[in-house]
Write a protein that holds these residues in place. Structure first.
Motif, PDB file in Angstrom:
ATOM      1  N   LEU A   1      36.664  44.651  34.263  1.00 46.80           N
ATOM      2  CA  LEU A   1      37.599  43.616  34.710  1.00 46.80           C
ATOM      3  C   LEU A   1      38.037  43.814  36.149  1.00 46.80           C
ATOM      4  O   LEU A   1      38.146  42.844  36.912  1.00 46.80           O
ATOM      5  CB  LEU A   1      38.826  43.591  33.790  1.00 46.80           C
ATOM      6  CG  LEU A   1      38.563  43.294  32.310  1.00 46.80           C
ATOM      7  CD1 LEU A   1      39.882  43.278  31.534  1.00 46.80           C
ATOM      8  CD2 LEU A   1      37.829  41.966  32.151  1.00 46.80           C
ATOM      9  N   LEU A   2      38.295  45.043  36.548  1.00 43.03           N
ATOM     10  CA  LEU A   2      38.764  45.315  37.910  1.00 43.03           C
ATOM     11  C   LEU A   2      37.755  44.889  38.970  1.00 43.03           C
ATOM     12  O   LEU A   2      38.127  44.168  39.919  1.00 43.03           O
ATOM     13  CB  LEU A   2      39.131  46.798  38.041  1.00 43.03           C
ATOM     14  CG  LEU A   2      39.540  47.287  39.424  1.00 43.03           C
ATOM     15  CD1 LEU A   2      40.745  46.518  39.947  1.00 43.03           C
ATOM     16  CD2 LEU A   2      39.837  48.789  39.391  1.00 43.03           C
ATOM     17  N   PRO A   3      36.482  45.287  38.892  1.00 41.55           N
ATOM     18  CA  PRO A   3      35.528  44.820  39.905  1.00 41.55           C
ATOM     19  C   PRO A   3      35.388  43.304  39.925  1.00 41.55           C
ATOM     20  O   PRO A   3      35.230  42.704  40.996  1.00 41.55           O
ATOM     21  CB  PRO A   3      34.216  45.494  39.478  1.00 41.55           C
ATOM     22  CG  PRO A   3      34.629  46.663  38.646  1.00 41.55           C
ATOM     23  CD  PRO A   3      35.870  46.223  37.939  1.00 41.55           C
ATOM     24  N   GLN A   4      35.441  42.680  38.744  1.00 39.60           N
ATOM     25  CA  GLN A   4      35.310  41.227  38.673  1.00 39.60           C
ATOM     26  C   GLN A   4      36.452  40.531  39.401  1.00 39.60           C
ATOM     27  O   GLN A   4      36.232  39.621  40.224  1.00 39.60           O
ATOM     28  CB  GLN A   4      35.273  40.795  37.207  1.00 39.60           C
ATOM     29  CG  GLN A   4      35.247  39.293  36.992  1.00 39.60           C
ATOM     30  CD  GLN A   4      35.316  38.936  35.513  1.00 39.60           C
ATOM     31  OE1 GLN A   4      34.875  39.688  34.659  1.00 39.60           O
ATOM     32  NE2 GLN A   4      35.898  37.780  35.212  1.00 39.60           N
ATOM     33  N   VAL A   5      37.684  40.946  39.134  1.00 40.89           N
ATOM     34  CA  VAL A   5      38.843  40.334  39.782  1.00 40.89           C
ATOM     35  C   VAL A   5      38.840  40.630  41.283  1.00 40.89           C
ATOM     36  O   VAL A   5      39.204  39.766  42.097  1.00 40.89           O
ATOM     37  CB  VAL A   5      40.145  40.824  39.122  1.00 40.89           C
ATOM     38  CG1 VAL A   5      41.363  40.393  39.928  1.00 40.89           C
ATOM     39  CG2 VAL A   5      40.240  40.314  37.695  1.00 40.89           C
ATOM     40  N   ALA A   6      38.434  41.836  41.654  1.00 43.86           N
ATOM     41  CA  ALA A   6      38.376  42.183  43.078  1.00 43.86           C
ATOM     42  C   ALA A   6      37.432  41.247  43.825  1.00 43.86           C
ATOM     43  O   ALA A   6      37.749  40.774  44.931  1.00 43.86           O
ATOM     44  CB  ALA A   6      37.939  43.634  43.244  1.00 43.86           C
ATOM     45  N   ARG A   7      36.284  40.957  43.220  1.00 46.41           N
ATOM     46  CA  ARG A   7      35.340  40.022  43.859  1.00 46.41           C
ATOM     47  C   ARG A   7      35.955  38.635  43.984  1.00 46.41           C
ATOM     48  O   ARG A   7      35.829  37.973  45.019  1.00 46.41           O
ATOM     49  CB  ARG A   7      34.044  39.956  43.048  1.00 46.41           C
ATOM     50  CG  ARG A   7      33.170  41.198  43.159  1.00 46.41           C
ATOM     51  CD  ARG A   7      31.790  40.951  42.581  1.00 46.41           C
ATOM     52  NE  ARG A   7      31.844  40.671  41.140  1.00 46.41           N
ATOM     53  CZ  ARG A   7      31.761  41.597  40.197  1.00 46.41           C
ATOM     54  NH1 ARG A   7      31.625  42.881  40.543  1.00 46.41           N
ATOM     55  NH2 ARG A   7      31.798  41.263  38.931  1.00 46.41           N
ATOM     56  N   GLU A   8      36.635  38.188  42.918  1.00 45.83           N
ATOM     57  CA  GLU A   8      37.254  36.863  42.943  1.00 45.83           C
ATOM     58  C   GLU A   8      38.343  36.777  44.006  1.00 45.83           C
ATOM     59  O   GLU A   8      38.550  35.717  44.613  1.00 45.83           O
ATOM     60  CB  GLU A   8      37.847  36.551  41.561  1.00 45.83           C
ATOM     61  CG  GLU A   8      36.797  36.393  40.465  1.00 45.83           C
ATOM     62  CD  GLU A   8      37.419  36.297  39.085  1.00 45.83           C
ATOM     63  OE1 GLU A   8      38.666  36.460  38.992  1.00 45.83           O
ATOM     64  OE2 GLU A   8      36.690  36.055  38.110  1.00 45.83           O
ATOM     65  N   GLN A   9      39.047  37.885  44.248  1.00 49.59           N
ATOM     66  CA  GLN A   9      40.136  37.913  45.221  1.00 49.59           C
ATOM     67  C   GLN A   9      39.649  38.246  46.631  1.00 49.59           C
ATOM     68  O   GLN A   9      40.451  38.293  47.560  1.00 49.59           O
ATOM     69  CB  GLN A   9      41.183  38.946  44.790  1.00 49.59           C
ATOM     70  CG  GLN A   9      41.872  38.628  43.471  1.00 49.59           C
ATOM     71  CD  GLN A   9      42.797  37.438  43.567  1.00 49.59           C
ATOM     72  OE1 GLN A   9      43.501  37.260  44.561  1.00 49.59           O
ATOM     73  NE2 GLN A   9      42.805  36.597  42.533  1.00 49.59           N
ATOM     74  N   GLY A  10      38.370  38.515  46.774  1.00 52.82           N
ATOM     75  CA  GLY A  10      37.834  38.882  48.079  1.00 52.82           C
ATOM     76  C   GLY A  10      38.263  40.261  48.537  1.00 52.82           C
ATOM     77  O   GLY A  10      38.334  40.547  49.735  1.00 52.82           O
ATOM     78  N   ILE A  11      38.532  41.141  47.572  1.00 49.39           N
ATOM     79  CA  ILE A  11      38.946  42.518  47.878  1.00 49.39           C
ATOM     80  C   ILE A  11      37.739  43.424  47.770  1.00 49.39           C
ATOM     81  O   ILE A  11      37.078  43.478  46.723  1.00 49.39           O
ATOM     82  CB  ILE A  11      40.062  42.982  46.915  1.00 49.39           C
ATOM     83  CG1 ILE A  11      41.294  42.083  47.064  1.00 49.39           C
ATOM     84  CG2 ILE A  11      40.428  44.440  47.174  1.00 49.39           C
ATOM     85  CD1 ILE A  11      42.380  42.375  46.039  1.00 49.39           C
ATOM     86  N   SER A  12      37.436  44.125  48.821  1.00 58.13           N
ATOM     87  CA  SER A  12      36.274  45.008  48.833  1.00 58.13           C
ATOM     88  C   SER A  12      36.635  46.361  48.214  1.00 58.13           C
ATOM     89  O   SER A  12      37.552  47.047  48.682  1.00 58.13           O
ATOM     90  CB  SER A  12      35.786  45.214  50.278  1.00 58.13           C
ATOM     91  OG  SER A  12      34.720  46.142  50.316  1.00 58.13           O
ATOM     92  N   LEU A  13      35.918  46.736  47.161  1.00 57.88           N
ATOM     93  CA  LEU A  13      36.148  48.015  46.502  1.00 57.88           C
ATOM     94  C   LEU A  13      34.852  48.822  46.454  1.00 57.88           C
ATOM     95  O   LEU A  13      33.769  48.278  46.239  1.00 57.88           O
ATOM     96  CB  LEU A  13      36.659  47.810  45.066  1.00 57.88           C
ATOM     97  CG  LEU A  13      38.039  47.181  44.883  1.00 57.88           C
ATOM     98  CD1 LEU A  13      38.378  47.116  43.403  1.00 57.88           C
ATOM     99  CD2 LEU A  13      39.100  47.961  45.646  1.00 57.88           C
ATOM    100  N   GLN A  14      35.005  50.116  46.644  1.00 62.07           N
ATOM    101  CA  GLN A  14      33.873  51.022  46.487  1.00 62.07           C
ATOM    102  C   GLN A  14      33.614  51.233  45.005  1.00 62.07           C
ATOM    103  O   GLN A  14      34.528  51.342  44.206  1.00 62.07           O
ATOM    104  CB  GLN A  14      34.160  52.358  47.160  1.00 62.07           C
ATOM    105  CG  GLN A  14      34.474  52.269  48.654  1.00 62.07           C
ATOM    106  CD  GLN A  14      35.031  53.555  49.206  1.00 62.07           C
ATOM    107  OE1 GLN A  14      34.874  54.624  48.612  1.00 62.07           O
ATOM    108  NE2 GLN A  14      35.701  53.470  50.351  1.00 62.07           N
TER     109      GLN A  14
END
Length: 461
Positions: free
Chosen positions: A89-102
Motif C-alpha cells: 500500500l505504501l509504494p502505491q500511495v507514494a506513486r499516486e501522490q508523486g512522492i519518490s521513495l527508495q
C-alpha cells in the motif's frame, strides 16, 4: 508442554541478532499475497491516511527524521497487515501522490523473544533475516534494548513495534500500553544529540481493526454449542443463529459457568479465598458483579503463581504477568546448563523437575494474560458479530488451555477485512526539555498520549 515438547531445563535463551537479508526480504514480499490467501483469514487490507506515512518515509530517506510505528495488536495476524501496508500500500500511495521513495519500503521491528519458543526456531531465523530484533519481556534485557536502541537511531529503515506488548483479542479495546516505546523514543533523541545529528524523532500510531466479510452468526452459534458441550452445559437451541438476545444469554451463561468452575478450582485445590459479591436484581448490576468476580479470579490466579516464585503482587495485571513470565523463564533457561558446565544426571533431573513445575505455574499467568482486557459490558453495549466472535474466541482460548491444547491455533469463523489507520505523528523531540527535567514523568506523559492516539484510531461504527 511448550510447542508440543516436554518441558525440560535448558541453557539460557540466546539473543538472536538482527541480520537483514535482502534475498529473504524479497522472497517474503513475493510470497506474502499467497500466504494471506491460503494461510490466514484475511480477505483484504485497506488503510487510511497512508499519504502521511509516505511523507514520513520520504523524510526518513532524506535523513531528516527517525520514527517508530506503534501499531495496535488485537490479532496474531497483525504483522501480516503491517508488512502489507509497507510493501504494497505504501509504494502505491507514494506513486499516486508523486512522492519518490527508495525501494524496498520496509521496517526493522521488535518482537517478543518468547515467540520462537511456541512458533518454532524457524520463526526466530526468519525474523532475524527480516531485520527484527528480540526483546525479553519482564526484565531489563540489556542486549535486546541495546539492539533496539541502535536500530532506532542508526538502522536502514524506520522501526515498528506493538506497545500493548501482546494481543488482547479485541478490535475496539486498547490494552494499557507499556512505557518501553516511549523510553526508546527519548533514547533515540539522546543518541542523535550525542552524535550531533539534527533528525527529529517521531512515534506514529497505527490502528488495526478486523471486520468479518459476512457476519459469522452461524459459526458463532456452532462454536458456542461446542463450548457448552465441553463445559457440561445443556445446549440452548436458538431459532435463528443471529438472535442476538438469545446468543448473548448463552454467551453470558457460558462465561458465568466457566467463572464458577474456575473459582471452585482455586478454592478447593489452591486454598484461595474468593469473595462472592451479591448480584442485584437488574441486569446491569449482574454484569457488574460478573466483572468484579472475573477481576478477583485473575488476581487469585496470579497470586497462586506469585506464591510459587516468591514474588510480591506489585503493579497492574500486565506488570505482574511480565514478572511471572520472566521468573518462569529463569527456572527453565538456566545458566548452569550452558555447554561449558557439567551437571550430574541427578542434578539434571532436579533441574528438569523445577522447569516442569515453573511451566505449570506459568499456566495460571497465561490465563490472566488472555482475559486481562475482558469486560462483560463489551458485547452488551454493542452486540455486533465482531464483539460476539471476539468474546467467544477468548472463552475458547480458556477452554483449550484447560484441556491442555494450543490456543494459538484458533478455529476460523470466516474471512475478514482489515482496516488500518495512520494516526498523527507524535514528536518525541519536542518533549526533550520535559524529559531532561523529569524523565519518569515525561515517559509517563508520552505513554498516556500514545494510548489516547491509538484509541482514537478505533472506528466504532
Amino acid at each position: 508442554m511448550m510447542n508440543g515438547r516436554e518441558i525440560r531445563a535448558q541453557p539460557p535463551l540466546e539473543f538472536i541478532p538482527p541480520s537483514l537479508n535482502p534475498i529473504v526480504l524479497r522472497s517474503s514480499q513475493i510470497i506474502l499475497p499467497l500466504w494471506l490467501r491460503w494461510k490466514t483469514n484475511i480477505a483484504s487490507i485497506q488503510a487510511d491516511r497512508v499519504e502521511i506515512l509516505a511523507d514520513l518515509y520520504h523524510q526518513f530517506q532524506q535523513g531528516k527524521i527517525r520514527f517508530l510505528m506503534a501499531f495496535r495488536h488485537p490479532n496474531t495476524e497483525d504483522p501480516y497487515a503491517m508488512v502489507y501496508l509497507l510493501w504494497k500500500l505504501l509504494p502505491q500511495v507514494a506513486r499516486e501522490q508523486g512522492i519518490s521513495l527508495q525501494i524496498p519500503t520496509h521496517a526493522h521491528f521488535i518482537y517478543d523473544r518468547g515467540i520462537p519458543l511456541w512458533a518454532g526456531e524457524g520463526i526466530g531465523w526468519l525474523y532475524s533475516q527480516l531485520g527484527g530484533t528480540p526483546i525479553v519481556r519482564g526484565k531489563m534485557d540489556l542486549m535486546g534494548l541495546r539492539s533496539a536502541r541502535q536500530l532506532f537511531a542508526e538502522g536502514r529503515f524506520p522501526m515498528m513495534a506493538a506497545p500493548e506488548g501482546a494481543t488482547n483479542g479485541h478490535n475496539e479495546i486498547v490494552s494499557p500500553i507499556e512505557p518501553g516505546i516511549s523510553q526508546l523514543g527519548f533514547w533515540c533523541v539522546e543518541d542523535l544529540q550525542k552524535a550531533q545529528r539534527s533528525q527529529q524523532v517521531l512515534i506514529v500510531p497505527v490502528g488495526i481493526q478486523y471486520r468479518y466479510v459476512t457476519p459469522p452468526w452461524k459459526e458463532i452459534e456452532t462454536l458456542l454449542t461446542q463450548l457448552e458441550i465441553e463445559t457440561g452445559l445443556t445446549t440452548l437451541q436458538t431459532s435463528e443463529a443471529s438472535d442476538e438476545k438469545i446468543l448473548y444469554q448463552r454467551l453470558y451463561r457460558l462465561g458465568e459457568h466457566l467463572l464458577s468452575l474456575m473459582e471452585e478450582f482455586y478454592r478447593e485445590f489452591y486454598h484461595q479465598t474468593l469473595p462472592q459479591p451479591k448480584a442485584e436484581t437488574s441486569q446491569l448490576d449482574t454484569e457488574a458483579v460478573l466483572s468484579i468476580r472475573l477481576q478477583n479470579l485473575l488476581d487469585v490466579a496470579l497470586k497462586v503463581a506469585e506464591e510459587f516464585f516468591v514474588l510480591p503482587p506489585k503493579g497492574n495485571f500486565i506488570d505482574r504477568c511480565r514478572r511471572l513470565e520472566q521468573a518462569g523463564w529463569d527456572y527453565i533457561y538456566r545458566e548452569e546448563l550452558k555447554p561449558t558446565h557439567n551437571l550430574s544426571p541427578v542434578e539434571r533431573g532436579l533441574a528438569d523437575r523445577i522447569a516442569e513445575e515453573a511451566n505449570l505455574r506459568m499456566w495460571h499467568m497465561r490465563l490472566v494474560e488472555t482475559f486481562v482486557a475482558v469486560t462483560w459490558y463489551y458485547v452488551q453495549e454493542k452486540p455486533t458479530a465482531e464483539r460476539f466472535a471476539e468474546t467467544t474466541l477468548l472463552l475458547w482460548d480458556l477452554v483449550t488451555r484447560i484441556k491442555g491444547g494450543n490456543p494459538f491455533f484458533r478455529p476460523s469463523l470466516g474471512k475478514q477485512r482489515v482496516q488500518m489507520t495512520i494516526g498523527e505523528p507524535i514528536s518525541v523531540s519536542d518533549r526533550w526539555h520535559d524529559y531532561r527535567q523529569n524523565r519518569r514523568q515525561a515517559v509517563a506523559t508520552l505513554t498516556k498520549d500514545l494510548q489516547m492516539a491509538l484509541e482514537n484510531t478505533i472506528a466504532t461504527n
